[in-house]
Design an enzyme around this catalytic site. Structure first.
Site, PDB file in Angstrom:
ATOM      1  N   ARG A   1       4.232  13.434  -0.468  1.00  0.00           N
ATOM      2  CA  ARG A   1       5.119  11.949   0.254  1.00  0.00           C
ATOM      3  C   ARG A   1       6.126  12.213   0.589  1.00  0.00           C
ATOM      4  O   ARG A   1       7.513  11.485   0.095  1.00  0.00           O
ATOM      5  CB  ARG A   1       4.771  11.088   0.493  1.00  0.00           C
ATOM      6  CG  ARG A   1       4.237  10.119   0.977  1.00  0.00           C
ATOM      7  CD  ARG A   1       4.339   8.439   0.374  1.00  0.00           C
ATOM      8  NE  ARG A   1       5.674   7.944   0.034  1.00  0.00           N
ATOM      9  CZ  ARG A   1       5.085   7.178  -1.716  1.00  0.00           C
ATOM     10  NH1 ARG A   1       4.225   7.123  -1.775  1.00  0.00           N
ATOM     11  NH2 ARG A   1       6.311   6.981  -1.219  1.00  0.00           N
TER      12      ARG A   1
ATOM     13  N   HIS B   1       6.176   4.538   1.784  1.00  0.00           N
ATOM     14  CA  HIS B   1       5.270   4.723   0.662  1.00  0.00           C
ATOM     15  C   HIS B   1       4.874   4.111   2.086  1.00  0.00           C
ATOM     16  O   HIS B   1       3.745   4.331   3.062  1.00  0.00           O
ATOM     17  CB  HIS B   1       4.468   3.217   0.148  1.00  0.00           C
ATOM     18  CG  HIS B   1       2.700   3.139   0.109  1.00  0.00           C
ATOM     19  ND1 HIS B   1       1.858   3.169   0.138  1.00  0.00           N
ATOM     20  CD2 HIS B   1       3.316   2.217   0.675  1.00  0.00           C
ATOM     21  CE1 HIS B   1       0.989   2.996  -0.052  1.00  0.00           C
ATOM     22  NE2 HIS B   1       1.470   1.900   0.592  1.00  0.00           N
TER      23      HIS B   1
ATOM     24  N   TYR C   1      12.831   4.978  -7.078  1.00  0.00           N
ATOM     25  CA  TYR C   1      11.275   5.432  -8.485  1.00  0.00           C
ATOM     26  C   TYR C   1      11.855   6.657  -7.773  1.00  0.00           C
ATOM     27  O   TYR C   1      10.900   7.471  -8.549  1.00  0.00           O
ATOM     28  CB  TYR C   1      10.169   4.765  -8.025  1.00  0.00           C
ATOM     29  CG  TYR C   1       9.287   5.098  -6.790  1.00  0.00           C
ATOM     30  CD1 TYR C   1       8.836   5.908  -6.149  1.00  0.00           C
ATOM     31  CD2 TYR C   1       9.425   4.014  -5.715  1.00  0.00           C
ATOM     32  CE1 TYR C   1       8.620   5.839  -4.643  1.00  0.00           C
ATOM     33  CE2 TYR C   1       9.062   3.308  -4.251  1.00  0.00           C
ATOM     34  CZ  TYR C   1       8.504   5.082  -4.027  1.00  0.00           C
ATOM     35  OH  TYR C   1       7.676   4.576  -2.812  1.00  0.00           O
TER      36      TYR C   1
HETATM   37  C1  LIG Z   1      -8.228  -2.258  -4.001  1.00  0.00           C
HETATM   38  C2  LIG Z   1      -6.222  -2.049  -4.057  1.00  0.00           C
HETATM   39  N1  LIG Z   1      -5.515  -2.461  -4.678  1.00  0.00           N
HETATM   40  C3  LIG Z   1      -4.380  -2.615  -4.183  1.00  0.00           C
HETATM   41  C4  LIG Z   1      -4.204  -1.783  -2.983  1.00  0.00           C
HETATM   42  C5  LIG Z   1      -2.313  -2.295  -2.655  1.00  0.00           C
HETATM   43  N2  LIG Z   1      -1.982  -0.015  -2.592  1.00  0.00           N
HETATM   44  C6  LIG Z   1      -2.018  -0.065  -1.511  1.00  0.00           C
HETATM   45  S1  LIG Z   1      -1.415   1.843  -1.040  1.00  0.00           S
HETATM   46  C7  LIG Z   1      -1.483   1.584  -2.559  1.00  0.00           C
HETATM   47  C8  LIG Z   1      -0.860   3.275  -3.667  1.00  0.00           C
HETATM   48  C9  LIG Z   1      -1.989   4.142  -3.050  1.00  0.00           C
HETATM   49  O1  LIG Z   1      -1.814   5.629  -3.901  1.00  0.00           O
HETATM   50  P1  LIG Z   1      -2.502   6.666  -2.930  1.00  0.00           P
HETATM   51  O2  LIG Z   1      -4.040   6.809  -3.821  1.00  0.00           O
HETATM   52  O3  LIG Z   1      -2.257   8.200  -3.974  1.00  0.00           O
HETATM   53  O4  LIG Z   1      -2.368   7.107  -1.773  1.00  0.00           O
HETATM   54  P2  LIG Z   1      -1.148   7.280  -1.084  1.00  0.00           P
HETATM   55  O5  LIG Z   1      -0.472   6.095  -0.314  1.00  0.00           O
HETATM   56  O6  LIG Z   1       0.359   7.880  -1.939  1.00  0.00           O
HETATM   57  O7  LIG Z   1      -1.420   8.332   0.088  1.00  0.00           O
HETATM   58  C10 LIG Z   1      -2.149   0.895  -3.474  1.00  0.00           C
HETATM   59  C11 LIG Z   1      -1.543  -0.221  -4.482  1.00  0.00           C
HETATM   60  C12 LIG Z   1      -4.964  -1.205  -2.361  1.00  0.00           C
HETATM   61  N3  LIG Z   1      -4.547  -1.465  -1.055  1.00  0.00           N
HETATM   62  N4  LIG Z   1      -6.074  -1.004  -2.814  1.00  0.00           N
END
Ligand SMILES: Cc1ncc(C[n+]2csc(CCOP(=O)(O)OP(=O)(O)O)c2C)c(N)n1
Lengths: 360, 334
Positions: free
Chosen positions: A256, A260, A269
């Site tokens: 990425r 985020h 980080y």
């Molecule tokens: C059940 C849940 N817990 C927490 C969140 C908050 N949250 C949104 S994105 C994220 C990180 C997700 O990371 P990843 O699955 O690696 O996807 P990326 O954003 O890197 O594409 C979090 C913790 C959420 N959306 N849903």
């Protein structure tokens, strides 16, 4: 099937290296037309990401989770699908939805804040995006199982991130899909981070693709910045699912490049050096280098693709600059097929309040 | 409807009525699927799905892996792709792992997509106690579901309603949580299932009375009726309203009943704090204040985790507690 047949290759599949050189036998590559089509989608996808980021800064989008650097995954996930197939994207997958043919302005309705979803999921065969992680993977299994029961030739592409593989629903979805032999391709975009948390804090498995073994699901790893390898691996996975071999798990190794979302401060980080190391692996540069060396990507073709991307960006700007005021009465209209007496009362209350506001 | 040699309708249990509702719905509509834990050849731990796999095949009534979020999440996808899933949560407290799917998706997808995606899903939950069950087998979880816009929540209390309300739930274009009172699964009644019952969103006066109104649903309906019997023997005429449909709620019938007597007691066995009983009490007070001779009272369980079997009788509403509450309603002759 022995467990060895389920295991991914030790190193992610790669067909074209970061310098644009073919690293496999040439006949493993997708056709020149397929690669050119993918490249055009990459160019448009990058433009969408950049344009969306600019629109956030102008206050036209509330938030944007960019897939800058991950565009090869985004476009390949869609290009391997047939008309009748379904796409289950996450919040980060704007580009894959657009590659499926949905108007970017409709896709961005969620992130703009007008409503929760702006496109018709049934007409587009794209599930509505939503933010609870990994929950959509089970919906994908349900859609696929319904297709099986009705004898339809449908494959479902279910996408999630590396962090989402830690959620219970990811595991339930893999297991359900395996037990019901549902034609689903689980596609994990491992971009190394879940917001601030690095992969090492999500899992110490040899790879995320290895997680399939415990469920009897075949796993594969692919270079997520190599669009040729993605088309080939995802294409084979879709093919296997379509021919009744059950669900497939594909992990793409990518990065990425941006935070985020615009609201996140990635410098807390990770270091610039980390990001820099990935810059040279950019999926667009790689695809362009290969196609140019092959004489497939001419200056004319480049100009044509840039022009198309510019048109998409212009349409996005126009669409998002328009101030749409959603109708407050719609708040009550889509809760139940028929509003309850309680909702009717509340709708009347709001209408009356608004009419007093207008009168002032 | 089977008739015995005397030409009368046979007595059947609520469990049989629910089974018949599933069978009839599956016969009429190929897209109705029943799945969950042990609902296949076993017929469900309460036998509600008895014989369905044998009759309709394992594509129509089937066991899933043991994973409640998986069950409900898959139902969402099946509904997205043209099916009408009916799922069984084995016991009330085991539905909690599926809570996210229910609240975040089942309840919201119609809204999220402005009506493009309906969720005709029926979630059957054997609920409530009074059966001497161990922990996690006796929860009254209605407040969680009732608090979630987008869900319809039903609690049948009679054999006839067991049939009619499950049929209505399966036919509904929206997701419906059906709270099946397990204590009443094996209660019998002589009913003609062909007779239409009032639909979703309607409350019913189960017993006429003039002095005070008892408002109840699910397991508490027979209890309220029993209390009314006892009160009648003591010379007090109690009306009993069966709410039936928690969402949508029938303000009209409930409030008309309360206005006709001027006094009301709400009975429910879940913890009382921030409960459905609280909501009913508030609604009745807001709408009937000038007809009320006394504050509306609640008789509910305590605000404690559902107690162990040896202590459950201290927790559950009883005839005595209901009658004590009625006695406190500021009677002129008191
Ligand atoms: C059940 C849940 N817990 C927490 C969140 C908050 N949250 C949104 S994105 C994220 C990180 C997700 O990371 P990843 O699955 O690696 O996807 P990326 O954003 O890197 O594409 C979090 C913790 C959420 N959306 N849903």
């Amino acid at each position: 099937m022995s467990h060895a047949d389920l295991l991914p290759a030790d190193v992610p599949v790669q067909l074209i290296d970061p310098d644009g050189r073919v690293t496999a036998s040439a006949d493993a590559l997708p056709s020149p037309e397929a690669l050119l089509r993918a490249h055009e989608a990459l160019v448009i996808g990058r433009r969408i990401n950049d344009q969306a980021y600019a629109l956030v800064r102008q206050g036209r989008l509330a938030v944007y989770p960019s897939s800058h650097g991950q565009e090869a995954c985004e476009v390949a996930a869609t290009l391997v699908l047939e008309q009748q197939d379904w796409l289950f994207p996450t919040y980060r997958d704007t580009v894959s939805i657009v590659s499926r043919g949905v108007d970017p302005v409709e896709v961005l309705v969620l992130l703009k804040g007008d409503w929760h979803s702006g496109y018709d999921p049934v007409a587009t065969k794209v599930a509505p995006q939503a933010t609870p992680l990994a929950t959509q993977l089970l919906h994908a299994v349900g859609v696929a199982h319904a297709a099986t029961l009705r004898g339809e030739d449908t494959v479902v592409m279910a996408m999630c991130g590396d962090g989402a593989t830690s959620e219970g629903d990811f595991h339930e979805a893999l297991n359900f899909a395996a037990v019901f032999k549902a034609p689903v391709v689980f596609f994990v975009q491992n971009n190394e981070f879940a917001i601030s948390v690095p992969l090492a804090r999500q899992s110490v498995a040899p790879s995320l693709a290895h997680k399939g073994v415990g469920y009897g699901v075949r796993g594969q790893r692919v270079d997520g910045n190599d669009v040729a390898a993605l088309l080939s691996v995802l294409g084979a996975a879709v093919e296997a699912a379509r021919s009744g071999e059950g669900p497939q798990l594909v992990e793409a190794h990518t990065y990425r490049m941006q935070a985020h979302t615009n609201a996140d401060d990635a410098t807390r980080y990770r270091t610039d050096d980390d990001v820099e190391a990935w810059r040279s692996r950019d999926p667009l540069l790689r695809s362009a280098a290969y196609l140019t060396a092959q004489g497939l990507l001419t200056d004319d073709r480049v100009a044509e693709m840039d022009e198309k991307a510019e048109q998409v960006a212009a349409a996005m700007r126009a669409g998002l600059m328009a101030d749409v005021q959603p109708d407050p009465q719609e708040l009550f209209q889509h809760v139940y097929a028929e509003p309850t007496p309680q909702l009717r009362e509340q709708a009347a209350f709001l209408a009356e309040e608004l009419s007093r506001e207008d009168a002032v | 409807m089977a008739e015995n040699p005397a030409g009368q309708h046979e007595k059947i249990t609520m469990a049989q009525a629910l089974n018949r509702a599933l069978r009839d719905a599956m016969t009429e509509d190929d897209s109705v699927l029943m799945f969950g834990e042990d609902v296949g050849p076993l017929g469900g731990v309460f036998r509600i799905t008895d014989g369905l796999t044998a009759e309709f095949g394992e594509n129509r009534c089937f066991d899933t892996p043991l994973a409640e979020s998986g069950i409900v999440g898959m139902a969402v996808g099946l509904a997205m792709n043209g099916m009408r899933p009916v799922v069984e949560m084995q016991f009330d407290a085991f539905a909690y792992p599926a809570f996210e799917q229910v609240v975040s998706h089942v309840a919201k997808l119609r809204n999220r997509t402005k009506g493009k995606l309906a969720m005709p899903i029926t979630i059957r939950i054997p609920y409530a106690g009074g059966i001497g069950g161990v922990e996690h087998h006796c929860d009254s979880s209605e407040a969680y579901y009732v608090h979630t816009p987008g869900l319809t929540v039903l609690a049948p209390a009679t054999v006839a309603d067991g049939y009619a309300m499950l049929r209505a739930a399966i036919a509904s274009p929206d997701p419906v949580v059906v709270l099946e009172p397990k204590k009443l699964y094996f209660s019998k009644d002589e009913v003609d299932l062909e007779v239409p019952q009032p639909g979703i969103g309607r409350a019913v006066v189960r017993r006429e009375g003039t002095d005070a109104t008892l408002i109840a649903y699910g397991t508490s309906v027979p209890l309220a009726l029993e209390a009314a019997d006892v009160a009648a023997a003591e010379g007090r005429s109690l009306q009993v309203v069966d709410v039936r449909s928690l969402v949508p709620f029938d303000d009209e019938t409930v409030c008309a009943a309360v206005r006709s007597t001027g006094r009301a007691v709400v009975v429910a066995e879940s913890a009382g704090f921030a409960s459905v009983a609280s909501e009913i009490t508030a609604r009745v007070t807001e709408r009937c204040f000038h007809h009320l001779a006394a504050p509306v009272r609640r008789v509910t369980g305590f605000d404690i985790p559902y107690p162990p079997p040896k202590l459950e009788r201290y927790h559950l509403p009883s005839v005595d507690r209901i009658l004590d509450a009625v006695d406190s309603l500021q009677w002129d002759d008191a």
